[in-house]
Design a protein around this motif. Structure first.
Motif, PDB file in Angstrom:
ATOM      1  N   GLN A   1       2.063   1.769  -3.543  1.00 48.90           N
ATOM      2  CA  GLN A   1       0.949   2.256  -4.368  1.00 48.90           C
ATOM      3  C   GLN A   1       0.698   3.737  -4.116  1.00 48.90           C
ATOM      4  O   GLN A   1       0.487   4.512  -5.058  1.00 48.90           O
ATOM      5  CB  GLN A   1      -0.307   1.436  -4.083  1.00 48.90           C
ATOM      6  N   ALA A   2       0.737   4.137  -2.845  1.00 44.83           N
ATOM      7  CA  ALA A   2       0.520   5.551  -2.503  1.00 44.83           C
ATOM      8  C   ALA A   2       1.653   6.415  -3.047  1.00 44.83           C
ATOM      9  O   ALA A   2       1.414   7.543  -3.498  1.00 44.83           O
ATOM     10  CB  ALA A   2       0.398   5.717  -0.983  1.00 44.83           C
TER      11      ALA A   2
ATOM     12  N   ALA B   1       0.821  -1.218   0.000  1.00 47.03           N
ATOM     13  CA  ALA B   1       0.000   0.000   0.000  1.00 47.03           C
ATOM     14  C   ALA B   1       0.856   1.269   0.000  1.00 47.03           C
ATOM     15  O   ALA B   1       0.484   2.272  -0.616  1.00 47.03           O
ATOM     16  CB  ALA B   1      -0.941   0.007   1.204  1.00 47.03           C
TER      17      ALA B   1
ATOM     18  N   ALA C   1      -8.449   0.302   5.918  1.00 45.26           N
ATOM     19  CA  ALA C   1      -9.781   0.037   5.341  1.00 45.26           C
ATOM     20  C   ALA C   1     -10.216  -1.395   5.515  1.00 45.26           C
ATOM     21  O   ALA C   1      -9.509  -2.297   5.701  1.00 45.26           O
ATOM     22  CB  ALA C   1      -9.776   0.398   3.866  1.00 45.26           C
TER      23      ALA C   1
ATOM     24  N   GLN D   1      -4.755   5.094   5.294  1.00 44.99           N
ATOM     25  CA  GLN D   1      -6.179   4.879   5.042  1.00 44.99           C
ATOM     26  C   GLN D   1      -6.429   3.563   4.320  1.00 44.99           C
ATOM     27  O   GLN D   1      -7.339   2.825   4.656  1.00 44.99           O
ATOM     28  CB  GLN D   1      -6.763   6.042   4.226  1.00 44.99           C
ATOM     29  N   THR D   2      -5.606   3.268   3.325  1.00 44.69           N
ATOM     30  CA  THR D   2      -5.752   2.020   2.578  1.00 44.69           C
ATOM     31  C   THR D   2      -5.548   0.823   3.480  1.00 44.69           C
ATOM     32  O   THR D   2      -6.335  -0.139   3.432  1.00 44.69           O
ATOM     33  CB  THR D   2      -4.740   1.967   1.406  1.00 44.69           C
ATOM     34  N   LEU D   3      -4.515   0.846   4.316  1.00 44.75           N
ATOM     35  CA  LEU D   3      -4.231  -0.277   5.198  1.00 44.75           C
ATOM     36  C   LEU D   3      -5.286  -0.419   6.286  1.00 44.75           C
ATOM     37  O   LEU D   3      -5.551  -1.525   6.742  1.00 44.75           O
ATOM     38  CB  LEU D   3      -2.838  -0.115   5.824  1.00 44.75           C
TER      39      LEU D   3
ATOM     40  N   LYS E   1       0.773   6.944  -6.620  1.00 50.02           N
ATOM     41  CA  LYS E   1      -0.411   7.789  -6.739  1.00 50.02           C
ATOM     42  C   LYS E   1      -0.074   9.264  -6.518  1.00 50.02           C
ATOM     43  O   LYS E   1      -0.599  10.139  -7.211  1.00 50.02           O
ATOM     44  CB  LYS E   1      -1.464   7.336  -5.723  1.00 50.02           C
TER      45      LYS E   1
ATOM     46  N   ASP F   1      -2.268   8.511   2.896  1.00 49.21           N
ATOM     47  CA  ASP F   1      -3.071   7.721   1.955  1.00 49.21           C
ATOM     48  C   ASP F   1      -2.897   6.230   2.236  1.00 49.21           C
ATOM     49  O   ASP F   1      -3.874   5.469   2.307  1.00 49.21           O
ATOM     50  CB  ASP F   1      -2.660   8.065   0.520  1.00 49.21           C
ATOM     51  N   ALA F   2      -1.664   5.793   2.401  1.00 49.62           N
ATOM     52  CA  ALA F   2      -1.401   4.374   2.681  1.00 49.62           C
ATOM     53  C   ALA F   2      -2.035   3.951   4.003  1.00 49.62           C
ATOM     54  O   ALA F   2      -2.560   2.842   4.123  1.00 49.62           O
ATOM     55  CB  ALA F   2       0.100   4.110   2.691  1.00 49.62           C
TER      56      ALA F   2
END
Length: 154
Positions: free
Chosen positions: A89-90, A86, A154, A150-152, A93, A147-148
């Motif tokens: 990916q962030a 993640a 979720a 939040q992704t982790l 992004k 951002d990461a």
């Protein structure tokens, strides 16, 4: 002739012959051909060489390979099942890298931070991210870590 040193790197157990005082960075890069960790300063100041040892961010340029206890993870080992972590990916992004030289160390420090603190504040990020970026992408780094997180989470 040097002693055999057992290491677990990115989930793979192996033994290397090396001077126990050799910095882990050089064992990774020169003996094991793992090129993600970079040489930046050689005195543990810049963080380009950051790897994880049992989840903790460590500056590999000043860590003697003979003193390593625990599993070493480099940027090559954080992807799971062919999918980028993640944090990676962030990073993409938010277009974090400019020159990119410090980025593997930055990413590894961010992974360690999020493993320890899954919802860091801006101050937590500033305190934990001591790696240097000569391009000055710190605002993008902070945004990517948020951002990461939040992704982790979720």
């Amino acid at each position: 002739m040097y002693p055999k040193i057992p290491l677990t790197v990115n989930g793979q157990k192996q033994e290397i012959e090396a001077d126990p005082e050799m910095p882990l960075l050089w064992a990774l890069r020169d003996i094991m051909d793992i090129k993600g960790p970079k040489f930046g300063c050689g005195v543990a100041a810049c963080g380009a060489c950051t790897v994880l040892i049992d989840g903790e961010a460590v500056r590999s340029c000043s860590q003697p390979v003979g003193e390593v206890e625990g599993e070493i993870t480099t940027i090559e080992g954080i992807s799971q099942g062919g999918e980028l972590h993640a944090v990676q990916q962030a990073w993409m992004k938010h277009s974090v890298p400019q020159c990119g030289y410090c980025q593997s160390g930055q990413i590894m420090a961010a992974v360690a931070l999020l493993e320890e603190n899954p919802n860091p504040s801006d101050e937590d990020i500033s305190d934990a991210m001591t790696n240097l970026c000569r391009c000055g992408t710190y605002p993008k780094i902070k945004a990517a870590i948020k951002d990461a997180a939040q992704t982790l989470g979720a």
